[in-house]
Design a protein around this motif. Structure first.
Motif, mmCIF file in Angstrom:
data_model
loop_
_atom_site.group_PDB
_atom_site.id
_atom_site.type_symbol
_atom_site.label_atom_id
_atom_site.label_comp_id
_atom_site.label_asym_id
_atom_site.label_seq_id
_atom_site.Cartn_x
_atom_site.Cartn_y
_atom_site.Cartn_z
ATOM 1 N N PHE A 49 0.848 -1.191 0.000
ATOM 2 C CA PHE A 49 0.000 0.000 0.000
ATOM 3 C C PHE A 49 0.885 1.244 0.000
ATOM 4 N N PRO A 50 0.469 2.307 -0.697
ATOM 5 C CA PRO A 50 1.205 3.569 -0.555
ATOM 6 C C PRO A 50 1.115 4.017 0.899
ATOM 7 N N ARG A 51 2.082 4.805 1.344
ATOM 8 C CA ARG A 51 2.115 5.240 2.740
ATOM 9 C C ARG A 51 2.217 6.758 2.815
ATOM 10 N N VAL A 52 1.724 7.285 3.940
ATOM 11 C CA VAL A 52 1.777 8.714 4.198
ATOM 12 C C VAL A 52 2.059 8.924 5.683
ATOM 13 N N LYS A 53 2.784 9.993 6.000
ATOM 14 C CA LYS A 53 3.017 10.381 7.402
ATOM 15 C C LYS A 53 1.980 11.432 7.763
ATOM 16 N N LEU A 54 1.201 11.160 8.803
ATOM 17 C CA LEU A 54 0.192 12.079 9.296
ATOM 18 C C LEU A 54 0.610 12.551 10.682
ATOM 19 N N THR A 55 0.045 13.668 11.113
ATOM 20 C CA THR A 55 0.262 14.094 12.488
ATOM 21 C C THR A 55 -1.083 14.336 13.154
ATOM 22 N N ALA A 56 -1.163 13.895 14.389
ATOM 23 C CA ALA A 56 -2.329 14.123 15.243
ATOM 24 C C ALA A 56 -1.762 14.723 16.513
ATOM 25 N N GLY A 57 -1.867 16.046 16.637
ATOM 26 C CA GLY A 57 -1.199 16.714 17.748
ATOM 27 C C GLY A 57 0.292 16.513 17.596
ATOM 28 N N MET A 58 0.945 15.997 18.628
ATOM 29 C CA MET A 58 2.386 15.769 18.569
ATOM 30 C C MET A 58 2.748 14.359 18.099
ATOM 31 N N PHE A 59 1.765 13.566 17.721
ATOM 32 C CA PHE A 59 2.003 12.182 17.345
ATOM 33 C C PHE A 59 2.101 12.026 15.837
ATOM 34 N N VAL A 60 3.108 11.279 15.386
ATOM 35 C CA VAL A 60 3.292 10.987 13.969
ATOM 36 C C VAL A 60 2.725 9.605 13.702
ATOM 37 N N ILE A 61 1.928 9.519 12.651
ATOM 38 C CA ILE A 61 1.270 8.267 12.274
ATOM 39 C C ILE A 61 1.819 7.809 10.937
ATOM 40 N N ASP A 62 2.216 6.549 10.871
ATOM 41 C CA ASP A 62 2.635 5.922 9.617
ATOM 42 C C ASP A 62 1.404 5.201 9.075
ATOM 43 N N ALA A 63 0.774 5.782 8.049
ATOM 44 C CA ALA A 63 -0.497 5.231 7.569
ATOM 45 C C ALA A 63 -0.370 4.669 6.154
ATOM 46 N N ALA A 64 -0.842 3.437 5.994
ATOM 47 C CA ALA A 64 -1.048 2.892 4.656
ATOM 48 C C ALA A 64 -2.270 3.603 4.096
ATOM 49 N N VAL A 65 -2.300 3.831 2.787
ATOM 50 C CA VAL A 65 -3.396 4.577 2.173
ATOM 51 C C VAL A 65 -4.226 3.649 1.291
ATOM 52 N N ALA A 66 -5.525 3.654 1.530
ATOM 53 C CA ALA A 66 -6.487 2.919 0.708
ATOM 54 C C ALA A 66 -7.369 3.964 0.026
ATOM 55 N N ALA A 67 -7.079 4.236 -1.246
ATOM 56 C CA ALA A 67 -7.770 5.325 -1.945
ATOM 57 C C ALA A 67 -8.554 4.852 -3.158
ATOM 58 N N ASN A 68 -8.643 3.541 -3.366
ATOM 59 C CA ASN A 68 -9.467 3.019 -4.457
ATOM 60 C C ASN A 68 -10.331 1.885 -3.902
ATOM 61 N N ASP A 69 -11.330 1.482 -4.672
ATOM 62 C CA ASP A 69 -12.291 0.484 -4.167
ATOM 63 C C ASP A 69 -11.635 -0.815 -3.695
ATOM 64 N N PRO A 70 -10.751 -1.456 -4.493
ATOM 65 C CA PRO A 70 -10.165 -2.713 -4.003
ATOM 66 C C PRO A 70 -9.361 -2.540 -2.712
ATOM 67 N N ASP A 71 -8.599 -1.445 -2.608
ATOM 68 C CA ASP A 71 -7.804 -1.227 -1.395
ATOM 69 C C ASP A 71 -8.703 -0.930 -0.202
ATOM 70 N N ARG A 72 -9.753 -0.146 -0.411
ATOM 71 C CA ARG A 72 -10.679 0.148 0.690
ATOM 72 C C ARG A 72 -11.417 -1.113 1.125
ATOM 73 N N GLU A 73 -11.760 -1.984 0.176
ATOM 74 C CA GLU A 73 -12.451 -3.235 0.528
ATOM 75 C C GLU A 73 -11.556 -4.140 1.358
ATOM 76 N N GLN A 74 -10.272 -4.196 1.053
ATOM 77 C CA GLN A 74 -9.349 -5.050 1.812
ATOM 78 C C GLN A 74 -8.977 -4.404 3.140
ATOM 79 N N GLY A 75 -8.643 -3.138 3.119
ATOM 80 C CA GLY A 75 -8.263 -2.452 4.348
ATOM 81 C C GLY A 75 -7.234 -3.221 5.151
ATOM 82 N N LEU A 76 -7.483 -3.388 6.430
ATOM 83 C CA LEU A 76 -6.571 -4.106 7.323
ATOM 84 C C LEU A 76 -6.965 -5.564 7.531
#
Length: 169
Positions: A49-76
């Motif tokens: 999965f493509p990945r993105v770094k997000l921030t929530a307050g002071m916390f950094v999140i390493d997130a896989a990105v599901a941006a199309n139907d097959p990826d969203r259907e599979q998710g985690l």
């Protein structure tokens, strides 16, 4: 007379030990087998999965990105663990109520639903391997799944913003 007695004792020992060994092997295999699910062919591996770094307050999140139907259907689905600040970001093309369930998802998760500007509108806790619907009360274009309890443990609440979100396509 000893020989037949030894042979009888050996037979008795084998008759007792072999079934016990088979039983203990089945017992040891059962807990893992109950939760082990093979990833179906064609499913993406976590690292694909493509990945993105997000921030929530002071916390950094390493997130896989599901941006199309097959990826969203599979998710985690089929994942057995997440790193401490790892999650999955779902990106939708429309501002709407997007519902989730946990079928074939082996780990309990928390989900934050967000508007296009990254504002968290709703947070929900989800049990592993259930088909209960988890729907936000508000429209949004993003959902972020993290390990169960992550948002609460970090003090992330509705009204706060998640930064670094990719633009919906």
């Amino acid at each position: 007379m000893r020989f037949p007695l030894r042979l009888s004792l050996a037979r008795v020992a084998i008759a007792i030990v072999l079934p016990l060994a088979a039983l203990s092997s089945a017992w040891l295999a059962a807990p893992g087998a109950a939760h082990a699910q093979q990833m179906p062919s064609g499913a993406k591996q976590p690292g694909d999965f493509p990945r993105v770094k997000l921030t929530a307050g002071m916390f950094v999140i390493d997130a896989a990105v599901a941006a199309n139907d097959p990826d969203r259907e599979q998710g985690l689905m089929y994942r057995s663990q997440l790193a401490s600040n790892e999650g999955m970001l779902f990106v939708f093309n429309e501002n709407a109520v997007h519902c989730f369930w946990m079928k074939n998802t082996l780990i309990p998760l928390s989900i934050a639903f967000m508007r296009a500007d990254g504002t968290v509108t709703d947070i929900d806790e989800m049990q592993a391997e259930t088909t209960d619907n988890h729907c936000p009360r508000n429209n949004g274009v993003y959902a972020l799944e993290m390990s169960k309890g992550w948002f609460t443990s970090k003090g992330i609440k509705p009204g706060m913003k998640i930064q670094g979100l990719p633009a919906p396509q």
